[in-house]
Design an enzyme around this catalytic site. Sequence first.
Site, PDB file in Angstrom:
ATOM      1  N   CYS A 247       0.858  -1.183   0.000  1.00 19.34           N
ATOM      2  CA  CYS A 247       0.000   0.000   0.000  1.00 19.34           C
ATOM      3  C   CYS A 247       0.890   1.228   0.000  1.00 19.34           C
ATOM      4  O   CYS A 247       1.686   1.417  -0.916  1.00 19.34           O
ATOM      5  CB  CYS A 247      -0.990  -0.008   1.163  1.00 19.34           C
ATOM      6  SG  CYS A 247      -0.263  -0.046   2.794  1.00 19.34           S
ATOM      7  N   ARG A 252      -2.293  -0.714   5.478  1.00 18.53           N
ATOM      8  CA  ARG A 252      -3.510  -1.245   4.862  1.00 18.53           C
ATOM      9  C   ARG A 252      -3.234  -2.608   4.234  1.00 18.53           C
ATOM     10  O   ARG A 252      -4.090  -3.490   4.208  1.00 18.53           O
ATOM     11  CB  ARG A 252      -4.028  -0.266   3.795  1.00 18.53           C
ATOM     12  CG  ARG A 252      -4.648   0.993   4.366  1.00 18.53           C
ATOM     13  CD  ARG A 252      -4.967   2.008   3.279  1.00 18.53           C
ATOM     14  NE  ARG A 252      -3.784   2.655   2.744  1.00 18.53           N
ATOM     15  CZ  ARG A 252      -3.781   3.507   1.707  1.00 18.53           C
ATOM     16  NH1 ARG A 252      -4.917   3.771   1.080  1.00 18.53           N
ATOM     17  NH2 ARG A 252      -2.671   4.071   1.303  1.00 18.53           N
TER      18      ARG A 252
END
Lengths: 293, 145
Positions: A247, A252
């Site tokens: 990410c 994430r």
Amino acid sequence: MALPYDSAAKFQDYARPEMLVTTDWLAEHRHDDKLVVAESDEDVLLYETGHIPGAVKLDWHTELNDPVTRDYVDGAGFARLMSDKGISRDTTLVLYGDRNNWWAAYALWVCTLFGHPDLRLLDGGRAKWIAEGRELTTDVAKREPTDYPVIPRDDSTVRAFRDQVEAHLGQPLIDVRSPGEYTGELLHMPDYPQEGALRGGHVPGAKSVPWSRAAAEDATFRTRAELEAIYGGEAGLRPEDDVVVYCRIGERSSHTWFVLHHLLGYPHVRNYDGSWTEWGNSVRVPIRRGENP
Amino acid sequence: MTTGILHPRLQEIADDFVAIPDADRLQLLLEFAQDLPPLPAQYADHRDLLEPVPECQTPLFLAVDVDEDGRVHLFFDAPQESPTTRGFAGILHAGLDGLDAAEVLDTPGEFSSQLGLQDLVSPLRLRGMAAMLARIKRQVLDKAA
């Protein structure tokens, strides 16, 4: 003796049901002295506003990262951290946090680098616990220090470095950022700090599957069937694939790593924690812009 | 704009932070978060008048007014579940609201590093506070002109 696993029906479909607990399970077991609950949030003060009684705080910025080098703490640093938090090697460590458990999943992934045996995530995280009107406290939990052993960090199994990603080009890559970041229209998350990437776009060949696809409205994980349809169906991943997820800074993608590795049971999934803030600043690495992988 | 002297009000806040043990500093930051005044109606009903500060870890919006007497008034909007960002805003509000434009402009850009929070909050998060201050100063320059 480890604590019993949560027998919630939804979990039994996942490859590793033992990696998740429900809020009900946690409410029932949180007083057990073999269990430590740790809150890991994006906002460093959220814990102070109220947390699950007994939970300790584990901060990604100030505790899991090395303060000088862009890297995680080493084995000695991790042992010190765990000892300070009152976590033993045989503790059942349940992690939860804000923002759909991004940072809790990230902390769980970092703990995986040190092979902590019993790690679990609270399905739905902080939001679900609060939404259910469960007890919170501002009392800071103080646990007795333990004698956590120094375990060398294993960067070879679930972590990928830039040169490894370069060597991996042509094999399955999943970019979990927002569509605007993927196409190169944005250099950072919408409404988020500009964390300094000089170039926008994605790693060539990476498929776009934003992390949020794996989360339901109440911040819990989607069912196995739903996850299979997204990652196996739409993204075309096969369980035997060697997959790298990334990410912006690796938080994430820890959420997606958890989904692929623990919920769908793919054995070879690595998180590229350097992510876009490394790739998008690197000289002469290939970048693709636009909607196509 | 990193020169200038710290106004006594901000200096006092900075002194309060560094005078207490580490463990109490986050509590103090939380108190500033809790004391941040709510957005008044003239802005709550017109959020388009607010300037976003994307450098903050969670979205923050601010507005700056300079009144006829040249005094600066600050307005902030940040969600309750972002106490760190609210705390930064609360410090700037407590330290700068009501000062003369020149006094606000004199505030050193690196003020956020004088609170003893680097190790507790992290320099990356503190950047959000520096960005708020920079945007406040730019709006003051525009509006005091």
